[in-house]
Design a protein around this motif. Structure first.
Motif, short mmCIF file in Angstrom:
data_model
loop_
_atom_site.label_atom_id
_atom_site.label_comp_id
_atom_site.label_asym_id
_atom_site.label_seq_id
_atom_site.Cartn_x
_atom_site.Cartn_y
_atom_site.Cartn_z
N GLU A 1 0.89 -1.23 -0.05
CA GLU A 1 0.00 0.05 0.00
C GLU A 1 0.94 1.21 0.05
O GLU A 1 0.58 2.16 -0.60
CB GLU A 1 -0.84 -0.07 1.23
N ARG A 2 1.97 1.36 0.72
CA ARG A 2 2.93 2.42 0.77
C ARG A 2 3.42 2.67 -0.60
O ARG A 2 3.82 3.80 -1.28
CB ARG A 2 4.01 2.26 1.83
N GLY A 3 3.84 1.25 -1.36
CA GLY A 3 4.40 1.38 -2.55
C GLY A 3 3.60 2.05 -3.52
O GLY A 3 3.96 2.65 -4.83
N LYS A 4 2.25 1.87 -3.27
CA LYS A 4 1.19 2.13 -4.15
C LYS A 4 1.25 3.60 -4.36
O LYS A 4 0.65 4.41 -5.24
CB LYS A 4 -0.14 1.56 -4.16
N THR A 5 1.88 4.31 -3.49
CA THR A 5 1.73 5.78 -3.37
C THR A 5 2.66 6.41 -4.14
O THR A 5 2.55 7.68 -4.59
CB THR A 5 1.88 6.47 -1.85
N ILE A 6 3.66 5.54 -4.62
CA ILE A 6 4.68 6.05 -5.60
C ILE A 6 5.02 5.02 -6.56
O ILE A 6 6.22 4.37 -6.66
CB ILE A 6 6.14 6.61 -5.07
N PRO A 7 4.02 4.53 -7.29
CA PRO A 7 4.37 3.07 -7.97
C PRO A 7 5.47 3.29 -9.05
O PRO A 7 5.90 2.29 -9.39
CB PRO A 7 2.92 2.82 -8.76
N LEU A 8 5.54 4.35 -9.51
CA LEU A 8 6.87 4.37 -10.66
C LEU A 8 8.05 4.71 -10.01
O LEU A 8 9.29 4.41 -10.67
CB LEU A 8 6.43 5.64 -11.73
N GLN A 9 8.16 4.92 -8.77
CA GLN A 9 9.48 5.01 -8.07
C GLN A 9 9.79 3.89 -6.93
O GLN A 9 11.19 3.85 -6.48
CB GLN A 9 9.89 6.25 -7.31
N ALA A 10 9.00 2.98 -6.69
CA ALA A 10 9.09 2.26 -5.35
C ALA A 10 10.19 1.11 -5.90
O ALA A 10 11.23 0.84 -4.78
CB ALA A 10 7.84 1.25 -5.19
#
Length: 174
Positions: free
Chosen positions: A80-89
């Motif tokens: 869920e945290r990664g979905k806040t920055i999906p292109l940078q995670a």
């Protein structure tokens, strides 16, 4: 067969950042192989562009522009945290693991006979705001066994760009 330290570095990055599911370990390990010769940003962009892509509607819901590359596999590895920055995670996770492997590589090379027991190292802090890296930098020159390879537990920088400088006393070696 994967190198156990590579896996350790990748797991540390995955766990510390919390952008990717632990099941993304095999993906990060594969990406690390390419990150040796290409920047992690390029490696991860290619990874996100490989395979079935999210639809335009799914990208809109995810907050990603319609022309962005984001495969279903890469999206499925996000927390869920990664979905806040999906292109940078993936990129940030890969960078953190890569910096750790760079520190390990320098220390491993320092075991070469050309270096010797008088070789010392300093921690080099690039992120001025990180108190964990500043603490390590304050130790000054230390022997190899005191060099911290893994990011400090209190590191405040996502990628932990802490580096190591090698110092040899050429007068002692003469």
């Amino acid at each position: 067969m994967e190198d156990s330290f590579d896996a350790h570095a990748a797991l540390e990055a995955i766990g510390s950042l919390g952008y990717l599911q632990p099941s993304a370990l095999s993906s990060i390990l594969a990406l690390l192989q390419d990150a040796v010769i290409e920047h992690p940003k390029k490696v991860c962009a290619r990874y996100r562009g490989t395979g079935a892509q999210l639809s335009h509607a799914e990208k809109r819901v995810a907050g990603v522009r319609a022309n962005a590359l984001l495969s279903r596999q890469a999206f499925g590895e996000l927390t869920e945290r990664g979905k806040t920055i999906p292109l940078q995670a993936h990129e940030l996770t890969l960078l953190r693991a890569e910096f750790t492997l760079c520190r390990k590589s320098l220390i491993s090379r320092a075991k070469d006979p050309e270096f010797g027991p008088d070789t010392r190292f300093t921690h080099v802090q690039f992120s001025a705001r990180c108190q964990g890296c500043a603490r390590l930098k304050s130790f000054g020159r230390v022997p190899a066994e005191y060099v911290q390879i893994m990011p400090p537990i209190d590191c405040e920088t996502e990628t932990c760009d802490l580096m190591i400088d090698l110092h040899m006393d050429w007068l002692v070696r003469a």
